[in-house]
Design an enzyme around this catalytic site. Structure first.
Site, PDB file in Angstrom:
ATOM      1  N   SER A  50       0.971  -1.091   0.034  1.00 11.72           N
ATOM      2  CA  SER A  50       0.089   0.130  -0.080  1.00 11.72           C
ATOM      3  C   SER A  50       0.848   1.121  -0.073  1.00 11.72           C
ATOM      4  CB  SER A  50      -0.952  -0.110   1.347  1.00 11.72           C
ATOM      5  OG  SER A  50      -1.900   0.917   1.227  1.00 11.72           O
ATOM      6  N   HIS A  64      -2.979  -1.149  -3.059  1.00 10.44           N
ATOM      7  CA  HIS A  64      -4.202  -0.556  -2.631  1.00 10.44           C
ATOM      8  C   HIS A  64      -4.612   0.723  -3.555  1.00 10.44           C
ATOM      9  CE1 HIS A  64      -4.110  -2.031   1.729  1.00 10.44           C
ATOM     10  NE2 HIS A  64      -4.433  -3.132   0.897  1.00 10.44           N
ATOM     11  N   ASP A  67      -3.299  -5.640   6.037  1.00 12.77           N
ATOM     12  CA  ASP A  67      -3.599  -6.271   4.877  1.00 12.77           C
ATOM     13  C   ASP A  67      -2.399  -7.233   4.811  1.00 12.77           C
ATOM     14  OD1 ASP A  67      -5.088  -7.231   2.956  1.00 12.77           O
ATOM     15  OD2 ASP A  67      -4.559  -5.673   1.705  1.00 12.77           O
TER      16      ASP A  67
END
Length: 202
Positions: free
Chosen positions: A15, A42, A132
């Site tokens: 991300s 992301h 995540d």
């Protein structure tokens, strides 16, 4: 291995701060490993991702924006599109749009990768906020796959630290150091395949 069947499928999740990690990784990665690479980032739902174009400048492998039904082939890189979840099933990619949950795309892909590839699944968690990828690493390890997390070089430590906290990460390395470990895996896989017994990592 032929061009249609990768020895391993490598999921790479990141991300915030992940772009430099991707670049360092692919700059160091050979283009003829017989592995396939799937980049899960992301990406803001409203943004048009330029990630595939950027990564194509850092590898000789073909870089494609993932689409449903696309077969996963060796020596190719696939990039998740914006506002989507990405899954792997029966050797092909499935794009689910719009995404089902915010910032869970790495876990979702890693979980499907574990189910699809078993011991030939590889998960790599690079820089990013929150956690995540941690649950995805658990799933990959549960099916005998291999996992990596970025070391202290991560610009944002949340994702790699969360992955490491699971106890399910095999290697903690800088992005540019990971390709050397992947090379060892493919060498072992090819050797074992010639002997007639599947690749088993000790």
């Amino acid at each position: 291995m032929d061009n249609f069947h990768p020895s391993f499928v490598v999921g790479i999740g990141a991300s915030a701060g992940g772009l430099n990690a991707y670049k360092a990784f692919f700059d160091a990665q050979s283009s003829d490993t017989d592995m396939a690479f799937v980049v899960i980032s992301h990406i803001h739902p409203a943004a048009h991702s330029q990630l595939a174009e950027i990564l194509s400048r850092h590898t000789k492998m073909t870089v494609l924006l993932a689409a449903s039904g696309m077969k996963v082939r060796a020596n190719q890189v696939y990039v998740i599109p914006g506002n989507a979840d990405l899954l792997m099933e029966d050797g092909a990619l499935i794009v689910v749009s719009p995404r089902t949950r915010r910032n869970a795309q790495v876990d979702i892909f890693f979980s499907s990768l574990a189910a699809a590839m078993g011991t030939r699944a590889v998960g790599i968690v690079f820089s990013g906020y929150d956690g995540d990828g941690a649950e995805g690493c658990r799933r990959i390890k549960a099916t005998g796959g291999t996992t990596f997390a970025q070391d202290n070089s991560a610009e944002v430590s949340g994702m790699p630290v969360s992955a490491r906290a699971t106890g399910c990460v095999d290697f903690v390395l800088a992005p540019e150091k990971i390709p050397a470990e992947l090379h060892k895996m493919t060498t072992g896989f090819v050797h074992s395949s010639k002997l007639g017994d599947g690749y088993t990592r000790s």
